[in-house]
Write an enzyme that holds these catalytic residues in place. Structure first.
Site, PDB file in Angstrom:
ATOM      1  N   CYS A 120      45.791   9.352  37.242  1.00  0.00           N
ATOM      2  CA  CYS A 120      45.018   9.491  35.973  1.00  0.00           C
ATOM      3  C   CYS A 120      45.048  11.272  35.781  1.00  0.00           C
ATOM      4  CB  CYS A 120      43.733   9.089  35.888  1.00  0.00           C
ATOM      5  SG  CYS A 120      42.942   9.824  34.586  1.00  0.00           S
ATOM      6  N   GLY A 121      45.868  11.781  34.999  1.00  0.00           N
ATOM      7  CA  GLY A 121      45.727  13.135  34.979  1.00  0.00           C
ATOM      8  C   GLY A 121      44.488  13.590  34.317  1.00  0.00           C
ATOM      9  N   GLY A 312      47.515  12.899  30.724  1.00  0.00           N
ATOM     10  CA  GLY A 312      48.153  13.708  31.938  1.00  0.00           C
ATOM     11  C   GLY A 312      49.225  13.003  32.630  1.00  0.00           C
ATOM     12  N   SER A 313      49.146  11.774  33.076  1.00  0.00           N
ATOM     13  CA  SER A 313      49.958  11.081  33.833  1.00  0.00           C
ATOM     14  C   SER A 313      51.418  10.825  32.799  1.00  0.00           C
ATOM     15  CB  SER A 313      49.636   9.644  34.514  1.00  0.00           C
ATOM     16  OG  SER A 313      48.880   8.898  33.420  1.00  0.00           O
TER      17      SER A 313
HETATM   18  O1  LIG Z   1      45.180  11.300  31.637  1.00  0.00           O
HETATM   19  C1  LIG Z   1      45.722  10.230  32.239  1.00  0.00           C
HETATM   20  O2  LIG Z   1      46.565  10.135  32.858  1.00  0.00           O
HETATM   21  C2  LIG Z   1      44.873   8.974  32.021  1.00  0.00           C
HETATM   22  N1  LIG Z   1      43.947   9.069  30.910  1.00  0.00           N
HETATM   23  C3  LIG Z   1      43.545   7.732  30.478  1.00  0.00           C
HETATM   24  C4  LIG Z   1      44.903   6.860  31.019  1.00  0.00           C
HETATM   25  C5  LIG Z   1      45.487   7.812  31.921  1.00  0.00           C
HETATM   26  O3  LIG Z   1      45.198   7.270  33.192  1.00  0.00           O
END
Ligand SMILES: O=C(O)[C@H]1NCC[C@@H]1O
Length: 395
Positions: A120-121, A312-313
């Site tokens: 999770c980014g 982010g991911s």
């Molecule tokens: O930023 C992310 O990577 C995450 N945000 C919610 C879903 C992903 O895990």
């Protein structure tokens, strides 16, 4: 001078007294302490203490233990009345196999409305700030061992996520993070597993909820950024105006991406990871609209949770795809927005292709996170819904 009415002054200590008495009288009441943050609007509930011990020699074994033996705690913290269906959690794990070998500083498990993700980014960006700001060694035993570079002002930490080690850099001054400066991280190698895949949509799965949008075939790309994503353009799904629209359009996107996920999820051959079977599943569907400035994305992940951040991911996954397609060169950056981050200029993420190797592309992701609060959650022994609930609207 500001004057508070007398009742307000009384209310605050009285509320805390009730709470403290409750804890004293019910030693069995489990208290879970959290700090809440948001990254481009997406929440992260950081679990500090009160979470049960997790069995397992590795972080992935602990992830299985969390899911099999302690899922009640995830449900309690993610669902109503303590959370909501769009809540996201980060459970800090002080010791993992990699912290013991000196390859990471702290571990983390991520959770959401359905279970436990592998990367999770947005939460990593929030954790970057929190982990340099906390000086409580019971929460982060290796806090004082983090390197700080006086010249750049950066404090760095190695976060052991289920997908591997993520290297996080935080602008720090006097031991505290700067709310105005972006946190960045270098993710695990990211790679594409399918390009321009023609997916047949069986008639039982076709979506036409609010207007007559029907698709028998859809072209998607599958890419990994610590988790697997299906990437599809809004136009390909039948939305020529892109991902921005009124709330009705959001419901239509929900319908379309859920149908696509149902079709793609069983196709295990698309989610092959070189070393770890636990990472081999489709986590989300990202609907993409390209603009002159970069990309706007609308990501549905887990049980159709909508990421408020640009994800982010999935920025890692999208940079890997752009490099694969020749749209982005090593050293180049692209700006990623979500429908929420668009509301505030510069509130999105930046993804840069740093280097490429046999395992994939190393991507740098930058974004900003903010504190929103802190809480102690309890469950009384007589509570009839100790693990909370979710309210679903009929589709
Ligand atoms: O930023 C992310 O990577 C995450 N945000 C919610 C879903 C992903 O895990």
């Amino acid at each position: 001078m500001l004057e508070f009415p007398k009742w307000q002054l009384h209310l605050i200590p009285t509320t805390m007294d009730v709470f403290n008495t409750l804890l004293e009288q019910n030693p069995a009441t489990r208290t879970i302490k959290v700090v809440d943050m948001h990254t481009s609007g997406e929440p992260t509930r950081i679990v500090l203490n009160g979470y049960p011990h997790l069995e397992g020699d590795t972080l992935l074994e602990m992830r299985r233990c969390a899911s099999q033996k302690h899922d009640d705690i995830r449900q309690r913290l993610m669902r109503e009345p303590r959370g909501h269906t769009e809540m996201y959690g980060a459970i800090l794990i002080a010791e993992t196999e990699l912290t013991r070998r000196g390859e990471a500083d702290i571990g983390v498990l991520f959770c959401h409305n359905e279970g436990y993700s592998t990367m999770c980014g947005h939460a990593t960006i929030a954790l970057g700030r929190f982990l340099v700001d906390t000086h409580d060694l019971t929460i982060f035993p290796r806090r004082n061992m983090l390197p700080h570079d006086e010249a750049t002002g950066l404090t760095t930490l190695r976060l052991h996520a289920p997908c591997g080690v993520v290297h996080v850099s935080v602008h720090t001054d006097g031991g505290h993070s700067h709310p105005t400066r972006p946190v960045s991280f270098l993710g695990v190698p990211s790679f594409v597993t399918a390009r321009d895949l023609e997916v047949e949509i069986p008639s039982s799965e076709q979506w036409k909820r609010l207007r007559d949008v029907q698709r028998s075939h859809v072209k998607v790309d599958i890419s990994y950024g610590g988790a697997f994503y299906a990437l599809v353009s809004a136009a390909e799904l039948g939305f020529p105006d892109g991902v921005r629209g009124d709330p009705r359009t959001l419901a239509e996107f929900d319908d379309a991406t859920a149908a696509l996920k149902r079709v793609l999820y069983p196709r295990k051959e698309l989610y092959r990871h070189p070393s770890e079977p636990d990472l081999e599943f489709l986590y989300g569907v990202m609907v993409v609209e390209r603009t002159a400035k970069g990309e706007i994305g609308l990501c549905f992940f887990a049980d159709q949770q909508i990421d408020r951040s640009p994800c982010g991911s999935c920025v890692m996954a999208r940079v890997a795809l752009a490099v694969d397609q020749g749209r982005l060169q090593i050293g180049e950056a692209c700006d990623y927005e979500s429908i929420v981050s668009l509301l505030n200029d510069g509130n999105g993420f930046r993804g840069t292709a740093i280097e490429t190797g046999p395992e994939g592309v190393i991507v740098k992701v930058e974004g900003r996170a903010f504190y929103t609060g802190a809480a102690s959650f309890v469950v009384e022994e007589t509570d009839m819904v100790p693990n909370g609930f979710a309210v679903a609207l009929p589709s």
